[in-house]
Design a protein around this motif. Structure first.
Motif, PDB file in Angstrom:
ATOM      1  N   HIS A   2     -39.130   8.519  32.448  1.00 28.17           N
ATOM      2  CA  HIS A   2     -39.691   8.755  30.648  1.00 28.17           C
ATOM      3  C   HIS A   2     -38.700   9.473  30.078  1.00 28.17           C
ATOM      4  CE1 HIS A   2     -42.038   8.070  27.245  1.00 28.17           C
ATOM      5  NE2 HIS A   2     -41.629   6.951  27.092  1.00 28.17           N
TER       6      HIS A   2
ATOM      7  N   ASP B 166     -37.981   3.671  28.544  1.00 25.96           N
ATOM      8  CA  ASP B 166     -39.694   3.789  27.943  1.00 25.96           C
ATOM      9  C   ASP B 166     -40.089   2.589  28.608  1.00 25.96           C
ATOM     10  OD1 ASP B 166     -39.024   0.740  27.746  1.00 25.96           O
ATOM     11  OD2 ASP B 166     -39.585   1.092  25.276  1.00 25.96           O
TER      12      ASP B 166
ATOM     13  N   SER C 161     -40.954   1.939  19.503  1.00 24.91           N
ATOM     14  CA  SER C 161     -40.851   2.764  21.092  1.00 24.91           C
ATOM     15  C   SER C 161     -39.904   3.599  21.225  1.00 24.91           C
ATOM     16  CB  SER C 161     -40.964   1.858  22.283  1.00 24.91           C
ATOM     17  OG  SER C 161     -39.365   1.332  22.141  1.00 24.91           O
ATOM     18  N   THR C 162     -40.109   4.662  21.709  1.00 26.54           N
ATOM     19  CA  THR C 162     -39.295   6.083  22.240  1.00 26.54           C
ATOM     20  C   THR C 162     -37.394   4.894  22.333  1.00 26.54           C
ATOM     21  OG1 THR C 162     -40.051   5.507  25.049  1.00 26.54           O
ATOM     22  CG2 THR C 162     -40.619   7.046  23.636  1.00 26.54           C
TER      23      THR C 162
END
Ligand code: 13P
Ligand code: SF4
Length: 332
Positions: free
Chosen positions: A43, A59, A233-234
């Protein structure tokens, strides 16, 4: 494996055997990975050195998609426990290793399945959508799982009159409510890292860097999200920093993502959004439990392994597969 070894592993959460200090751990990990036909899924919140060793960085949605299609025999999950569990649920025949079993998640901890089950009983005509940051047991109580990449689209995929319980993250839930105009019943959970940002300090930074874009993860509180130029999101945040022409970004999420942002855009400036006190609170203490040493021992000894009962795998698999199907259909 002897019982003492098992007990020690259970107490510590990781293999604590001494490592020869002359070893080049990065090279050794690469060798072990090949020998064991293992894949490292990491991650974005992992330490930079772990991200650089990974076969795939992503993600939660991307990591689940990778876990469902890998042909490796062993999945080493450089992330937290619920992510490794998701990989196990999607690839039950594979060995799934987590360098430190104690790498948990405050958001997942904020929703014990037995309490959620009681909560759910109050709303018998509601469907349950759970954010992937929860235990396998909680997923098994759900109709569909979602991640921060697809939460809005998953809710929108259901008929407008469908009543919905959304958990465990109240901040993501509130964000989805605002985006979709739907009235969701929310569980009152939150992430310790994303509730720490100071709006006042972010406003000061924006005065100091007038051209900067402020980007935030939807786990942040609504008064922080209200200030954001981009919410996602990331991977969404990373993509935004690559595509947006601004040269400075204030980033409200865990600090590990800054490594990929800086790598992808070496000439841009990335400023971690400041917390409301002096601590290093935008480091996730769970994610940061994984180290190169634990990763090496984990690959060497094939431990600690994430295991789940067949029953939990069977019950939690459907809601995750439903999410993956919707995401595939929508090209997410
Ligand atoms: P992403 O799915 O956006 O990477 O988020 C995972 C997470 O744990 C956020 O705190
Ligand atoms: Fe859980 Fe928050 Fe850490 Fe993400 S950052 S893993 S939600 S504690």
């Amino acid at each position: 494996m002897n019982t003492n070894f098992e007990k020690a592993l259970e107490a510590k959460g990781f293999i604590d055997l001494p490592i020869d200090p002359s070893l080049d751990l990065i090279e050794e990990i690469k060798k072990l990975k090949k020998e064991k036909n293992a894949v490292i899924l990491a991650h974005y919140y992992q330490e930079a050195e772990i991200q650089d060793l990974a076969d795939y960085i992503g993600d939660s949605l991307g990591l689940s998609q990778q876990a469902s299609k890998t042909d490796a025999d062993v999945i080493v999950f450089a992330g937290v426990h619920f992510m490794a569990e998701t990989a196990k649920i999607l690839s039950p025949s594979k060995k799934v290793l987590l360098p430190d079993l104690k790498a948990g998640c405050s958001l997942s901890d904020s929703c014990p399945p037995h309490l959620f089950s009681k909560f759910k009983e109050q709303y018998p005509d509601h469907m349950v959508i759970t954010y992937v940051n929860c235990t396998a047991e909680l997923k098994a109580l759900s109709d569909i799982v979602c991640t921060s990449s697809n939460a809005v689209q998953i809710v929108e995929s259901l008929p407008k009159d469908q009543k919905i319980i959304f958990g465990p993250d109240k901040n993501l839930g509130d964000y989805v409510k605002r985006k979709t105009g739907r009235d969701l019943v929310l569980w009152n959970g939150a992430c310790m890292v994303h509730e720490i940002f100071s709006r006042e300090k972010i406003e000061k930074l924006r005065i100091e860097y007038p051209g900067a874009k402020f980007i935030a993860h939807p786990e942040c509180e609504d008064h922080i999200l209200a200030e954001a130029d981009y919410i996602g999101s990331t991977s969404g945040m990373l993509k935004y920093t690559i595509e947006n022409e601004s040269d400075t970004f204030i980033v409200a999420t865990e600090s590990g993502i800054l490594h990929q942002m800086q790598k992808s855009s070496p000439n841009k400036k990335f400023i971690p959004a400041p917390p409301n006190n002096a601590c290093a609170c935008n480091d996730c203490p769970h994610m940061k439990l994984n180290t190169l040493e634990k990763l090496y021992n984990c690959l060497k000894y094939d431990l600690p392994e994430v295991t789940l009962t067949e029953d939990v795998i069977r019950r939690s698999r459907k809601p995750i597969e439903r999410m993956l199907e919707i995401s595939d259909r929508l090209g997410l």
